[in-house]
Scaffold this active site. Structure first.
Site, PDB file in Angstrom:
ATOM      1  N   ASP A  75      76.386  25.554  20.063  1.00  0.00           N
ATOM      2  CA  ASP A  75      76.714  24.210  19.304  1.00  0.00           C
ATOM      3  C   ASP A  75      75.401  23.466  19.205  1.00  0.00           C
ATOM      4  O   ASP A  75      75.254  22.355  19.101  1.00  0.00           O
ATOM      5  CB  ASP A  75      77.575  23.511  20.389  1.00  0.00           C
ATOM      6  CG  ASP A  75      77.185  22.896  21.452  1.00  0.00           C
ATOM      7  OD1 ASP A  75      75.894  23.485  21.953  1.00  0.00           O
ATOM      8  OD2 ASP A  75      77.753  22.203  22.394  1.00  0.00           O
ATOM      9  N   HIS A 110      76.590  19.535  19.265  1.00  0.00           N
ATOM     10  CA  HIS A 110      77.009  19.233  20.431  1.00  0.00           C
ATOM     11  C   HIS A 110      77.290  17.578  20.751  1.00  0.00           C
ATOM     12  O   HIS A 110      78.318  17.542  21.737  1.00  0.00           O
ATOM     13  CB  HIS A 110      75.729  19.447  21.401  1.00  0.00           C
ATOM     14  CG  HIS A 110      76.001  19.337  22.883  1.00  0.00           C
ATOM     15  ND1 HIS A 110      77.110  20.090  23.462  1.00  0.00           N
ATOM     16  CD2 HIS A 110      75.426  18.313  23.931  1.00  0.00           C
ATOM     17  CE1 HIS A 110      76.866  19.616  24.662  1.00  0.00           C
ATOM     18  NE2 HIS A 110      75.984  18.632  25.104  1.00  0.00           N
ATOM     19  N   SER A 114      79.733  17.679  28.116  1.00  0.00           N
ATOM     20  CA  SER A 114      78.150  18.029  28.325  1.00  0.00           C
ATOM     21  C   SER A 114      78.206  18.160  30.017  1.00  0.00           C
ATOM     22  O   SER A 114      78.872  18.981  30.469  1.00  0.00           O
ATOM     23  CB  SER A 114      77.099  17.430  27.788  1.00  0.00           C
ATOM     24  OG  SER A 114      75.888  17.961  27.774  1.00  0.00           O
TER      25      SER A 114
END
Length: 689
Positions: free
Chosen positions: A591, A644, A265
């Site tokens: 995602d 995610h 991320s």
């Protein structure tokens, strides 16, 4: 005496008749009072006094009116009880049940095939997933020394919410610690293995790495305070220097094997910043010199990368909202907006999150060249598969069946309009939209420094503006990735002024310009070069097939009270059955947090081959994972999830990471694996390489 009275009552009792229960509560009370009076008629004076004393001693409890807060407390209680019950049942079930067989973990299977640990591994967590603990605080934090304020059980939210928020906030001018408060990142693998009890982040990947031989001597979690700007993590905590030293130590103590770095991320752009910092001379950089990355790093395996930012960062700064918050507000408006409760939940979130510079690092990068303008966007025309009513699954091109490819959106969605005030404005041709010069109109608008001190509530930067300013913002109708920065500078001037000294969101004209040696450009892949490391490999691993936020339809808040957020997502804005507009949010493939465009563009085009952003020709690979929801409750959050965070438990992704750590190259694990339209999107972007 009491026995005689009970006997007399039985002898003279009037038989009861079945009656309807439709009489009012007032009639019930009158009848009960009358019965008490009739019974007291036959009591002597002394007994009557005793009865009166008992009434005074034990007064009747009055029924309390049911309030909204009672409903909220009961709802929270039901949710917590259900969660713990399911959690208990999940751990009570045997490992094997009829009709359900737990699949073998990738680590066990690969170890049986002869795979063993080779390259040391460094994990770099993203935003909000790393734990934070208290080292110094205000008097209200008594007893919390070295206790987690973020990550873990989050019990302090309920015990002392305002104190908790105060300690998570940073100084609104410096972006560092407020006076008298020190909150620091939790060190070690426990920093981000679990976000909360039972909710894994890195734990599954760590466990599988351990299966093939990894342990503390060759596995490291590079935790850092994710609230800070990237350079401030070095200025305050020397986080970048510690990461440099740890990589050098792992390299030496593991037989001079290069390190495999696995960021997730926001950790992806944090490590991109590190790659430039480590070779830059001091005092601004780490002094590793040219060639440090080529010597120490084998691969950078980026999971869920947010290279080009995420549109949801815009809505977070603008109104502390996203699709989930907007949906909650539509379903239970009293929880967030009730004047009776007076919680001001979103106002608290907005005030605290605007002190975190890291949020600004996630704003969309590349302007209209990457994200589109009023009439164009890279995602135009790609197919979506309708899964069920009210939901859809976007993605693929050639890998989907003809039936799936046959479903196309009739009208082109104008995703370049990241914020539109009104559903019509989000769809009209640009020629029919009255566009003002946003920069001049907003920056010279009617903002005021006068704060209404008579209002009680949570102060935000909106309290330094008047209603005329809000009206002008809404009149401007549409904001693209270019004008959105002007909008945020107007509504959040202190936040943007502070954060933009650390981050930039443009595209470099000439990367050899000395100005790009400043650290504010290092986390933007469009304004910095990759290091000279031709043997290093870069992977983009991310999920696809989940609707992901791309742009928003807003409206002025109907709530006109002071100290409230004046804008909100218009949850009544819905498209037709085949539209990707739902609840005021336009969705694209991704995602659930990062659109495919942001996650895959740099590996698909920006760094593919020798480009001005990748002068040494570092090899890039794209590995996409088609989202598949869990088949049953026993499967937890899914073994093939593309979400995610849940993707960290995806068995295919874990296998790819383990193989790279054990020495495999990108071509040996299968090269590119693409399900989405990222290649066609990249071709539509006119970027000079």
């Amino acid at each position: 005496m009491a026995s005689i009275l009970r006997f007399r009552k039985l002898c003279y009792a009037v038989p009861l008749k079945l009656q309807s229960f439709e009489f009012s509560k007032v009639d019930q009370k009158q009848k009960l009072d009358k019965k008490e009076e009739d019974a007291n008629v036959f009591l002597p004076a002394q007994d009557l006094l005793e009865v009166d004393d008992q009434k005074k001693k034990y007064p009747k409890k009055q029924q309390r009116k049911w309030r909204c807060i009672d409903s909220c407390c009961w709802a929270i209680g039901y949710l917590c009880t259900t969660w713990w019950l399911l959690f208990f049942l999940y751990h009570c079930f045997p490992a094997t049940m009829p009709g359900f067989q737990v699949p073998e973990s990738p680590g066990v299977r690969l170890k049986r095939d002869g795979l063993t640990a080779l390259h040391p591994v460094v994990l770099v967590p993203g935003i909000v997933t790393g734990g934070l603990e208290l080292w110094e605080g205000r008097p209200c934090s008594e007893g919390l020394f070295r206790k987690r304020l973020w990550g873990g059980s989050f019990t302090e939210i309920f015990k002392r919410p305002l104190c908790w928020l105060e300690h998570l906030s940073l100084h609104h001018e410096t972006g560092l610690d407020p006076p008298g408060i020190r909150v620091r990142a939790v060190p070690g693998l426990v920093a981000a293995d679990y976000f909360a009890p039972g909710y894994f982040v890195w734990a599954v990947l760590i466990e599988n790495l351990a299966k093939i031989g990894y342990e503390g001597k060759n596995l490291y979690m590079a935790s850092y305070d994710w609230r800070l700007s990237f350079q401030n993590t070095e200025i305050r905590d020397q986080a970048l220097s510690r990461l440099k030293s740890k990589i050098e130590l792992l390299y030496v103590t593991n037989g001079y094997k290069k390190v495999v770095v696995v960021p997730h991320s926001m950790g992806v752009i944090y490590f991109l910043h590190f790659l430039k910092w480590v070779e830059t001379p001091p005092p601004m950089g780490g002094g590793g010199g040219p060639g440090w990355c080529a010597k120490h790093i084998k691969s950078v395996v980026n999971i869920g990368p947010a290279f080009l930012g995420v549109p949801k960062a815009v809505s977070s700064i603008f109104s502390a909202e996203g699709k989930d918050v907007a949906y909650l507000r539509a379903m239970a408006p009293g929880l967030l907006d009730s004047e009776i409760l007076g919680l001001q939940t979103l106002e608290h979130v907005l005030r605290v999150s605007r002190t975190w510079d890291s949020v600004v690092s996630l704003l969309p990068k590349g302007g209209e060249t990457i994200w589109g303008d009023l009439d164009w966007s890279p995602e135009e025309g790609h197919a979506c598969q309708l899964v069920k009513k009210g939901n859809f699954q976007c993605s693929p091109n050639d890998n989907y069946t003809d039936a799936m490819r046959g479903f196309q959106i009739k009208e082109t969605e104008k995703y370049g309009r990241i914020i539109s005030f009104g559903k019509e404005e989000s769809q009209l041709p640009s020629s029919q939209i009255p566009i003002l010069n946003s920069k001049q109109e907003l920056l010279h608008g009617s903002a005021t420094e006068t704060v209404n001190s008579s209002c009680r509530g949570v102060w935000t930067e909106y309290d330094e503006m008047d209603r005329e300013s809000f009206r002008k913002i809404a009149e401007n109708k549409v904001y693209t990735s270019k004008t959105i920065l002007d909008l945020l500078r107007f509504v959040a001037p202190k936040t943007m002024q502070r954060a933009e000294t650390h981050f930039s969101h443009g595209i470099a004209d000439n990367l050899d310009d000395p100005k790009y040696e400043h650290y504010k450009y290092w986390s933007n892949p469009l304004e910095t070069k990759l290091p000279d490391a031709p043997d290093m490999e870069i992977y983009c691993l991310y999920g696809v097939g989940i609707p992901t936020e791309r742009s928003y339809v807003y409206k002025l808040s109907p709530n006109d009270k002071c100290k409230s957020i004046p804008f909100r997502i218009d949850t009544s804005a819905d498209g037709d059955q085949n539209s990707r507009l739902k609840g005021g949010v336009y969705f694209v493939d991704g995602d659930e947090s990062v659109p495919v465009l942001s996650a895959g563009f740099m590996c698909a085009k920006g760094w593919r081959g020798r480009t001005r952003f990748n002068p040494s020709g570092t090899v890039t690979f794209i590995r996409e994972y088609q989202h598949k929801p869990p088949a049953s409750l026993l499967e937890g959050r899914g073994l093939e999830s593309g979400a995610h965070v849940d993707i960290m438990g995806n068995v295919a992704l874990i296998e790819d990471v383990l193989r790279v750590a054990a020495g495999a190259s990108g071509s040996e694990i299968g090269g590119d694996r693409i399900y989405s339209d990222i290649l066609r999107m990249s071709e539509r972007i006119n970027l000079r390489l």
